[in-house]
Scaffold this motif. Structure first.
Motif, short mmCIF file in Angstrom:
data_model
loop_
_atom_site.label_atom_id
_atom_site.label_comp_id
_atom_site.label_asym_id
_atom_site.label_seq_id
_atom_site.Cartn_x
_atom_site.Cartn_y
_atom_site.Cartn_z
N GLN A 140 40.41 38.31 50.96
CA GLN A 140 41.33 38.64 49.88
C GLN A 140 41.88 40.06 49.99
N ASN A 141 41.82 40.64 51.19
CA ASN A 141 42.21 42.03 51.35
C ASN A 141 43.67 42.30 51.02
N GLU A 142 44.50 41.29 51.12
CA GLU A 142 45.93 41.48 50.85
C GLU A 142 46.27 41.26 49.37
N ARG A 143 45.31 40.85 48.60
CA ARG A 143 45.57 40.58 47.19
C ARG A 143 45.54 41.87 46.37
N TRP A 174 30.82 40.26 32.54
CA TRP A 174 32.09 39.60 32.84
C TRP A 174 31.72 38.23 33.41
N PRO A 175 31.69 37.19 32.59
CA PRO A 175 31.21 35.89 33.07
C PRO A 175 32.17 35.25 34.06
N ASP A 176 31.65 34.29 34.79
CA ASP A 176 32.47 33.61 35.79
C ASP A 176 33.71 32.98 35.17
N TYR A 177 33.61 32.51 33.93
CA TYR A 177 34.78 31.88 33.32
C TYR A 177 35.87 32.91 32.97
N PHE A 178 35.54 34.20 33.03
CA PHE A 178 36.56 35.26 32.90
C PHE A 178 37.09 35.65 34.28
N VAL A 179 36.20 35.71 35.25
CA VAL A 179 36.58 36.15 36.59
C VAL A 179 37.40 35.10 37.33
N ARG A 180 36.99 33.83 37.25
CA ARG A 180 37.61 32.77 38.04
C ARG A 180 39.11 32.64 37.81
N PRO A 181 39.60 32.68 36.55
CA PRO A 181 41.05 32.57 36.36
C PRO A 181 41.82 33.70 37.04
N LEU A 182 41.24 34.89 37.09
CA LEU A 182 41.91 36.00 37.78
C LEU A 182 41.98 35.75 39.28
N VAL A 183 40.88 35.26 39.85
CA VAL A 183 40.87 34.94 41.28
C VAL A 183 41.86 33.81 41.56
N ASP A 184 41.85 32.78 40.72
CA ASP A 184 42.76 31.66 40.91
C ASP A 184 44.22 32.09 40.77
N ALA A 185 44.45 33.16 40.01
CA ALA A 185 45.82 33.66 39.82
C ALA A 185 46.27 34.56 40.97
N ILE A 231 46.97 37.85 32.38
CA ILE A 231 47.54 37.47 33.67
C ILE A 231 49.05 37.69 33.72
N PRO A 232 49.83 37.28 32.70
CA PRO A 232 51.27 37.59 32.74
C PRO A 232 51.53 39.09 32.78
N PHE A 233 50.72 39.86 32.06
CA PHE A 233 50.88 41.31 32.07
C PHE A 233 50.65 41.88 33.47
N LEU A 234 49.62 41.42 34.15
CA LEU A 234 49.34 41.91 35.50
C LEU A 234 50.42 41.51 36.49
N ARG A 235 51.09 40.40 36.22
CA ARG A 235 52.10 39.88 37.15
C ARG A 235 53.49 40.46 36.92
N GLU A 236 53.67 41.26 35.90
CA GLU A 236 54.99 41.80 35.63
C GLU A 236 55.48 42.64 36.81
N PRO A 237 56.80 42.65 37.04
CA PRO A 237 57.35 43.37 38.20
C PRO A 237 56.85 44.81 38.26
N GLY A 238 56.47 45.21 39.46
CA GLY A 238 56.05 46.59 39.69
C GLY A 238 54.56 46.81 39.61
N LYS A 239 53.80 45.86 39.03
CA LYS A 239 52.37 46.09 38.85
C LYS A 239 51.53 45.67 40.05
#
Length: 301
Positions: free
Chosen positions: A21-24, A40-51, A291-299
């Motif tokens: 995941q070095n390019e992520r 930070w439970p797996d059910y919080f971490v997994r959606p971020l990884v999947d995103a 997740i939408p916040f992290l994906r906004e242009p420039g972030k």
């Protein structure tokens, strides 16, 4: 795994540890008072990884499997609270800035130049310090159920304040689990209750991994000593999302509003029925904002 960060041995969990995941874009998660990285439970971490994010968690100093400060001894929380009330500086073994430097040291140890920083409760305070200290390293800041630490803000409700100073009746594992479960339920989210069996299992897993109540007290004093953070927040330049529940009995929502007001351009999200926890249902709701916040242009550049 352990890394050397800011001169300390810090325990780290890295979803990209195998190099795949070095390019992520990286998300660094910073947990709160007395909480281990598994807070930070797996059910919080997994959606971020999947995103599409590489997710890094670490045990803060003095907690979990990271290096402790037993050599620093223990100061009286009651006496330090009195000092704070009469305007004297709280004495602590280390500062939240030290813990922010630990977090930056984790990124250094893993060769990460920039990251999205997400902190919960005390972790939000540390994340604020990271963003103010090293703006060039921070793609974005997300502060969850945290505070600016400004004087005059409301504190915990009386029953929660009493709970913070209570101690378990013994160090028997079942007694420790029962004590911790009761406190989590006390500060939890009335609209999103935890499943009792799942919560007890998570608590027991944490206690078996590490039980370090003295470290929790030293961290508590570090929070009390961090009196300058309200003025530091104006230095934050990173895009910022502040998330807070309107049913938080430990860190009332006014603390989140104040944090957002002090950070230029910060966006505030109130979550109805959310207390001071990360139940599975709440994690799903938070991800709809984060997740939408992290994906906004420039972030994610």
């Amino acid at each position: 795994m352990k890394v050397k960060a800011n001169g300390l041995q810090i325990e780290v969990d890295d979803s990209g540890a195998d190099g795949s995941q070095n390019e992520r874009p990286v998300v660094l998660l910073i947990m709160g008072l007395g909480m281990q990285l598994i807070g930070w439970p797996d059910y919080f971490v997994r959606p971020l990884v999947d995103a599409g994010f590489r997710v890094i968690r670490h045990d803060n100093r003095d907690i979990g499997l990271s290096q402790g400060f037993e050599h620093a001894g223990q100061r009286s929380v009651v006496w330090q609270s009195i000092r704070q009330r009469i305007g004297l500086r709280v004495q602590s073994a280390y500062t939240l800035q030290d813990m922010a430097d630990d977090a930056l040291g984790v990124l250094d140890a893993l060769g990460v130049q920039q990251a999205h920083i997400i902190g919960a409760s005390m972790g939000g305070m540390i994340a604020q310090r990271v963003a103010a200290t090293a703006p060039q390293r921070v793609l974005s800041l997300t502060s969850i159920m945290s505070s600016s630490g400004a004087r005059g803000l409301p504190g915990p409700r009386p029953e929660v304040a009493r709970g913070l100073f209570n101690r378990p009746t013994s160090r028997d594992e079942d007694a420790l689990v029962d004590f911790s479960v009761k406190f989590v339920n006390l500060i939890g989210s009335p609209a999103y209750p935890n499943d009792p069996t799942a919560l007890a299992t998570r608590v027991r897993t944490g206690i078996r991994r590490a039980y370090r109540p003295d470290g929790l007290v030293r961290q508590m004093l570090a929070i009390g000593a961090d009196s300058q953070r309200p003025t530091v927040l104006a230095k934050i330049k990173s895009p910022t999302l502040v998330v807070h529940g309107d049913a938080d009995k430990l860190v009332p929502i006014e603390c989140g509003h104040d944090t957002a007001r002090r950070i230029p351009g910060a966006r505030f999200v109130s979550v109805p029925g959310m207390g001071h926890d990360l139940s599975p249902q709440l994690s799903d709701i938070l991800m709809r904002h984060i997740i939408p916040f992290l994906r906004e242009p420039g972030k994610a550049a």
